[in-house]
Write a protein that holds these residues in place. Structure first.
Motif, mmCIF file in Angstrom:
data_model
loop_
_atom_site.group_PDB
_atom_site.id
_atom_site.type_symbol
_atom_site.label_atom_id
_atom_site.label_comp_id
_atom_site.label_asym_id
_atom_site.label_seq_id
_atom_site.Cartn_x
_atom_site.Cartn_y
_atom_site.Cartn_z
ATOM 1 N N GLY A 61 -1.171 -11.056 -2.269
ATOM 2 C CA GLY A 61 -0.706 -11.969 -1.220
ATOM 3 C C GLY A 61 0.581 -11.439 -0.622
ATOM 4 N N THR A 62 0.546 -11.106 0.670
ATOM 5 C CA THR A 62 1.749 -10.527 1.294
ATOM 6 C C THR A 62 2.830 -11.608 1.428
ATOM 7 N N SER A 63 4.054 -11.161 1.598
ATOM 8 C CA SER A 63 5.169 -12.115 1.713
ATOM 9 C C SER A 63 4.984 -13.049 2.910
ATOM 10 N N GLU A 64 4.387 -12.533 3.973
ATOM 11 C CA GLU A 64 4.178 -13.397 5.148
ATOM 12 C C GLU A 64 3.182 -14.505 4.821
ATOM 13 N N ILE A 65 2.111 -14.116 4.143
ATOM 14 C CA ILE A 65 1.122 -15.124 3.750
ATOM 15 C C ILE A 65 1.773 -16.146 2.807
ATOM 16 N N GLY A 106 -8.259 -8.318 4.351
ATOM 17 C CA GLY A 106 -7.127 -8.193 3.432
ATOM 18 C C GLY A 106 -6.542 -9.566 3.179
ATOM 19 N N SER A 107 -5.550 -9.912 3.990
ATOM 20 C CA SER A 107 -4.973 -11.255 3.872
ATOM 21 C C SER A 107 -6.025 -12.317 4.160
ATOM 22 N N ASP A 108 -6.898 -12.015 5.076
ATOM 23 C CA ASP A 108 -7.928 -12.974 5.485
ATOM 24 C C ASP A 108 -9.163 -12.795 4.604
HETATM 25 C C1 LIG Z 1 -1.035 -1.558 -5.078
HETATM 26 C C2 LIG Z 1 -2.076 -2.484 -4.590
HETATM 27 C C3 LIG Z 1 -3.073 -2.905 -5.446
HETATM 28 C C4 LIG Z 1 -4.095 -3.732 -5.008
HETATM 29 N N1 LIG Z 1 -5.079 -4.100 -5.872
HETATM 30 C C5 LIG Z 1 -6.117 -4.866 -5.422
HETATM 31 C C6 LIG Z 1 -7.198 -5.195 -6.273
HETATM 32 O O1 LIG Z 1 -7.210 -4.844 -7.443
HETATM 33 N N2 LIG Z 1 -8.215 -5.929 -5.769
HETATM 34 C C7 LIG Z 1 -8.232 -6.368 -4.484
HETATM 35 O O2 LIG Z 1 -9.168 -7.049 -4.076
HETATM 36 N N3 LIG Z 1 -7.216 -6.068 -3.636
HETATM 37 C C8 LIG Z 1 -6.160 -5.329 -4.078
HETATM 38 N N4 LIG Z 1 -5.125 -5.008 -3.221
HETATM 39 C C9 LIG Z 1 -5.225 -5.409 -1.841
HETATM 40 C C10 LIG Z 1 -4.282 -6.528 -1.455
HETATM 41 O O3 LIG Z 1 -4.764 -7.765 -1.910
HETATM 42 C C11 LIG Z 1 -4.171 -6.496 0.089
HETATM 43 O O4 LIG Z 1 -3.508 -5.309 0.429
HETATM 44 C C12 LIG Z 1 -3.411 -7.665 0.649
HETATM 45 O O5 LIG Z 1 -4.132 -8.860 0.483
HETATM 46 C C13 LIG Z 1 -3.093 -7.458 2.139
HETATM 47 O O6 LIG Z 1 -4.203 -7.087 2.867
HETATM 48 P P1 LIG Z 1 -4.163 -5.797 3.816
HETATM 49 O O7 LIG Z 1 -3.617 -4.684 3.050
HETATM 50 O O8 LIG Z 1 -5.498 -5.675 4.402
HETATM 51 O O9 LIG Z 1 -3.112 -6.140 4.955
HETATM 52 P P2 LIG Z 1 -3.342 -7.089 6.216
HETATM 53 O O10 LIG Z 1 -3.953 -8.367 5.787
HETATM 54 O O11 LIG Z 1 -4.010 -6.325 7.298
HETATM 55 O O12 LIG Z 1 -1.843 -7.374 6.618
HETATM 56 C C14 LIG Z 1 -1.036 -6.447 7.368
HETATM 57 C C15 LIG Z 1 0.264 -7.162 7.738
HETATM 58 O O13 LIG Z 1 -0.047 -8.308 8.557
HETATM 59 C C16 LIG Z 1 0.472 -9.442 7.987
HETATM 60 N N5 LIG Z 1 -0.396 -10.592 8.207
HETATM 61 C C17 LIG Z 1 -1.723 -10.688 7.955
HETATM 62 N N6 LIG Z 1 -2.163 -11.920 8.226
HETATM 63 C C18 LIG Z 1 -1.096 -12.625 8.661
HETATM 64 C C19 LIG Z 1 -0.907 -13.962 9.099
HETATM 65 N N7 LIG Z 1 -1.894 -14.859 9.109
HETATM 66 N N8 LIG Z 1 0.333 -14.325 9.481
HETATM 67 C C20 LIG Z 1 1.357 -13.432 9.475
HETATM 68 N N9 LIG Z 1 1.246 -12.179 9.060
HETATM 69 C C21 LIG Z 1 0.024 -11.770 8.670
HETATM 70 C C22 LIG Z 1 0.608 -9.138 6.518
HETATM 71 O O14 LIG Z 1 1.572 -9.952 5.922
HETATM 72 C C23 LIG Z 1 1.000 -7.691 6.526
HETATM 73 O O15 LIG Z 1 2.381 -7.574 6.724
HETATM 74 C C24 LIG Z 1 -4.102 -4.168 -3.666
HETATM 75 C C25 LIG Z 1 -3.078 -3.780 -2.802
HETATM 76 C C26 LIG Z 1 -2.084 -2.919 -3.243
HETATM 77 C C27 LIG Z 1 -1.017 -2.525 -2.298
#
Ligand SMILES: Cc1cc2nc3c(=O)[nH]c(=O)nc-3n(C[C@H](O)[C@H](O)[C@H](O)COP(=O)(O)OP(=O)(O)OC[C@H]3O[C@@H](n4cnc5c(N)ncnc54)[C@H](O)[C@@H]3O)c2cc1C
Ligand SMILES: Cc1cc2nc3c(=O)[nH]c(=O)nc-3n(C[C@H](O)[C@H](O)[C@H](O)COP(=O)(O)OP(=O)(O)OC[C@H]3O[C@@H](n4cnc5c(N)ncnc54)[C@H](O)[C@@H]3O)c2cc1C
Lengths: 390, 375
Positions: free
Chosen positions: A367-371, A133-135
């Motif tokens: 991109g999450t707010s933390e990232i 996800g983030s990674d």
């Molecule tokens: C409505 C919606 C539409 C989307 N559409 C697409 C799309 O079209 N294509 C696509 O590819 N993706 C899409 N996404 C995916 C989105 O890019 C990912 O959800 C996002 O990058 C976060 O990844 P994750 O959900 O796996 O969460 P994770 O990466 O598992 O994160 C979980 C939590 O851990 C935190 N975290 C993770 N790493 C760190 C760090 N290094 N330091 C501190 N905190 C950290 C995060 O901030 C978060 O709070 C979509 C997501 C949503 C919600």
């Protein structure tokens, strides 16, 4: 310094607004939060294309308008006020076109740019995976070379619009076991190819927006590789800066804001409540701050700089505003803040409950707010990533 | 839209930056705040020579007649360097009010000396220690023949103890209009007393008592009964000036803090490598950036004479609270060192609160924003 718009820009704004008013009155769409991305309409996208409003910032040689990012920001501010269906062209126009202009081969430019700008094809973005996800660098979908072809196996998830799109912009591993950050590539894949399965995922509102996309021995010609092989990670990073800083991060639920203002205006007890007044004024201030941040990103881009820190600050700030807004308006409506669309007595036609449910996604997608905060700290303020001394 | 400074404004900013880094320091601040005057007369003369005090004064009266926006980068640098002086009181409020409302004689008598830094003027409006409003003005001016007799007490008058004149806003029952009139009061006149108020601000404030002070009719500023109108018209300049100081201070505090977390090591690494610290710094950067833009917007509109009551209140509400938040976070990541007298950060923490309270805090300005939204 100048915080006004040029006469031409003001005229352009009015032109866009008039068009949207007319379209809305004629029933083309309903003004409702999040509809711009929930709904996909090739017909509506083509109306925008016919007016030259897609690819506004692209160079003329690719059919673009060669206009400023400032103009595009004005256009987006107006259009998100109305929330017409934009999903059909959205990803293609916002980031795939610009990425192709930057990294694409001549053949790719010829094949895709005109079609994107004319709203003849629709794209989705295949980056996230169950384990990445983030990674982003943790992806495991692999493209193995076989002569002139790549054979792709793996899975993407959260892929918005995959069920309506013609192509997926795919990030894949092209050098398995190679060094992290230097083993990935970007490739355009036709979603009709054999071996691809798109499975719907319903979000918590019960709406089908994103999907899982499975790849089983999907054979894609190498000419569809975008940019350099194994440089994909860096290409993705530079593309997200353009994706992060727009008005869609501030105004996804903008109709709620207008609605709330109206509800307070018409209700004497709310209007005279000092807490309500204070909170609404605070939101008004934050909305204005968000606007300035978004326009600043556009301005920085027009100066020829990549809005990296600026876009991260903007998205982080703006999505937080959207969440506060959603929460505030539910409270404003009392028990009606939880009533879903369709029930006749609900103010704002159930937009509030619906939006409140959408709002957690704002600080996750793109991109999450933390990232983002880490981007601001490390790339903006030059603080180092966590590393222990040996 | 254009977020950059004009060439001229860049030049003013450069000059101010160079002046502050070469001529001013926190060491000097430490001396000056212990001094009775509360500012450096030496530096006051130097900035007068640079022409800063005449920037809002017309060339006809010995000034250089710049726009308000041109002055803003200088205010920003003053806020960044923590430079206490009666500059806002005299060169901004004094000069603005006199230029706007005073008689030709008064302008000729006072504006050139203000521009030269030879005369210091301050403004006395508030009486309650709360936010300014026409209704809380109780100081009275009574007509006595052709003259007036002034009676009342003003609170938190900036640098009154070193001012030559005080512009006093008083209730004037003989007057029509809004019933308030501005008077030019000589601080040496009989019945004027300045009593310093011990605050933690780097700026000096006094309680000023007017105990039956006789004011000649020629020392009425502007039309009788129009005092509050003039104040209201000039208030945006004053509020935005404070915001500019805030914006300067905010940037400096972020810089100090980022440097600190890069240098300070705990657990064998710079504390700036801990994500908790990084995220605090990121939030600080967001506050700095947002405060900058909302303040520049208010400054630009004020300067262009575009109605901007709402934007000015937005700027003050936001940047005032942001400065408080940022300095509090800065102290947190500094650990115990930030809490000492010896380290510089506490000056910013104190000044942040002081600037937040001056001319209305967040709640007050959000009330104005709500009104301007039509509520
Ligand atoms: C409505 C919606 C539409 C989307 N559409 C697409 C799309 O079209 N294509 C696509 O590819 N993706 C899409 N996404 C995916 C989105 O890019 C990912 O959800 C996002 O990058 C976060 O990844 P994750 O959900 O796996 O969460 P994770 O990466 O598992 O994160 C979980 C939590 O851990 C935190 N975290 C993770 N790493 C760190 C760090 N290094 N330091 C501190 N905190 C950290 C995060 O901030 C978060 O709070 C979509 C997501 C949503 C919600
Ligand atoms: C009023 C006062 C009285 C005191 N009295 C005494 C006393 O009597 N005796 C005594 O021995 N000490 C005393 N102390 C010292 C106190 O215990 C230390 O200030 C405290 O332990 C923090 O250490 P530091 O100041 O060196 O800050 P640092 O350890 O340098 O911390 C600076 C910042 O970095 C953060 N940080 C540090 N490590 C990490 C990490 N791993 N992850 C995330 N963030 C981190 C901290 O939370 C802080 O925000 C006193 C302090 C004060 C303010």
């Amino acid at each position: 310094m100048d915080f006004s718009f040029t006469k031409e820009q003001e005229q352009f704004r009015m032109e866009v607004r008039q068009f949207l008013e007319d379209e809305m009155r004629s029933g083309t769409f309903e003004k409702k939060s999040n509809y711009y991305l929930e709904k996909s309409s090739p017909e509506f996208s083509r109306k925008l294309a016919a007016r030259g409003w897609l690819g506004m910032t692209w160079p003329k040689e690719y059919g673009g308008g060669n206009r400023s990012y400032m103009d595009r920001a004005i256009f987006m501010e107006e259009i998100l006020n109305y929330q017409p269906p934009l999903m059909y062209h959205f990803f293609g126009e916002r980031q795939i076109g610009p990425a192709l202009i930057h990294y694409g081969s001549d053949e790719q430019k010829r094949e895709f740019l005109t079609k994107i700008i004319n709203a003849e094809i629709s794209f989705c973005l295949g980056i996230s995976e169950p384990g990445a996800g983030s990674d982003v660098a943790a992806i495991s979908t692999v493209a193995k070379e076989e002569g002139d072809y790549f054979i792709i196996n793996g899975q993407k998830i959260w892929t918005t619009n995959a069920h309506n799109a013609d192509y997926i912009w795919l990030v894949v591993v092209t050098n398995p076991g190679g060094p992290k950050y230097r083993n990935m590539s970007e490739i355009i894949v036709d979603l009709k190819l054999p071996g691809i399965t798109v499975r719907p995922l319903y979000n918590m509102i019960g709406v089908h927006c994103f999907n899982e996309v499975f790849f089983e021995d999907v054979k894609v010609h190498k000419k569809h590789l975008v940019g350099e092989k194994n440089k994909g990670f860096h290409q993705v990073l530079s593309q997200v800066d353009y994706e992060r800083g727009g008005f869609e991060r501030l105004m996804q639920n903008y109709p709620l804001y207008e609605g709330a203002k109206d509800i307070i205006r018409k209700n004497v007890s709310l209007k005279s409540d000092p807490v309500v007044r204070d909170k609404m004024a605070a939101l008004d201030i934050e909305l204005e701050l968000g606007r300035l941040l978004v326009y600043h990103v556009a301005w920085v881009t027009d100066q020829g700089r990549i809005p990296n820190r600026e876009a991260a600050i903007s998205k982080h700030f703006c999505t937080r505003f959207e969440q506060k807004l959603g929460d505030f308006v539910t409270e404003l409506l009392g028990q009606f803040g939880q009533v879903m669309p369709g029930y006749p007595e609900t103010p704002l036609n159930g937009d509030v409950a619906d939006s409140y449910l959408w709002s957690p996604s704002y600080t996750i997608q793109g991109g999450t707010s933390e990232i983002l905060k880490t981007v601001i700290a490390t790339r903006g303020l030059d603080l180092i990533f966590t590393k222990r001394k040996a | 839209m254009d977020f950059s400074l004009s060439e001229e404004q860049k030049m003013f900013k450069d000059t101010a930056e160079t002046f502050m880094s070469k001529e001013w320091s926190i060491e000097l601040l430490r001396k000056v705040i212990k001094d009775e005057k509360g500012y450096s007369v030496d530096h006051w003369k130097k900035i007068a020579d640079l022409g800063w005090m005449g920037m809002l004064i017309d060339e006809r009266y010995g000034g250089i007649g710049c726009s308000f926006m041109d002055l803003c980068p200088i205010l920003e640098e003053m806020g960044r360097a923590l430079f206490p002086s009666p500059f806002l009181a005299s060169a901004i409020m004094g000069a603005s009010i006199l230029s706007e409302a005073a008689s030709e004689e008064m302008k000729e008598k006072l504006l050139a000396p203000i521009a030269g830094g030879d005369v210091v003027v301050t403004l006395a409006v508030g009486e309650t220690g709360d936010n300014w409003s026409k209704d809380t003005i109780a100081t009275k001016a009574e007509k006595n023949g052709g003259n007036y007799v002034l009676k009342g007490t003003k609170m938190f008058v900036p640098f009154a103890h070193v001012s030559d004149y005080i512009i006093c806003c008083a209730k004037d029952e003989s007057a029509s209009g809004n019933g308030t009139t501005l008077f030019l009061v000589d601080t040496r006149a009989k019945g004027v007393e300045c009593i310093p108020i011990p605050t933690f601000s780097i700026d000096r404030y006094s309680k000023v008592v007017f105990d039956g002070v006789t004011i000649l009719e020629e020392n009425v500023i502007g039309k009788v009964g129009s005092g509050w109108d003039v104040i209201e018209k000039m208030l945006p300049r004053l509020v935005v000036s404070k915001c500019m100081e805030i914006v300067g201070g905010l940037q400096k505090v972020l810089e100090i803090t980022v440097q600190w977390v890069k240098d300070r090591e705990q657990f064998g690494v710079p504390i700036g490598s801990f994500q908790a610290i990084q995220h605090y710094c990121a939030e600080m950067a967001v506050d700095v950036e947002t405060s900058k833009f909302i303040t520049y917007q208010a400054a630009w509109k004020t300067s262009e004479n575009i109605p901007c009551k709402k934007e000015v209140s937005m700027a003050k509400a936001w940047s005032g609270e942001a400065y408080q938040r940022v300095t509090a976070l800065a102290l947190q990541v500094h650990g115990a060192m930030g809490f000492t007298e010896e380290y510089d950060l506490h000056f910013y923490y104190k000044q942040a609160k002081s600037l937040q309270l001056m001319y209305g805090g967040g709640a007050y300005h959000r009330k104005i924003v709500a009104q301007e939204m039509g509520y």
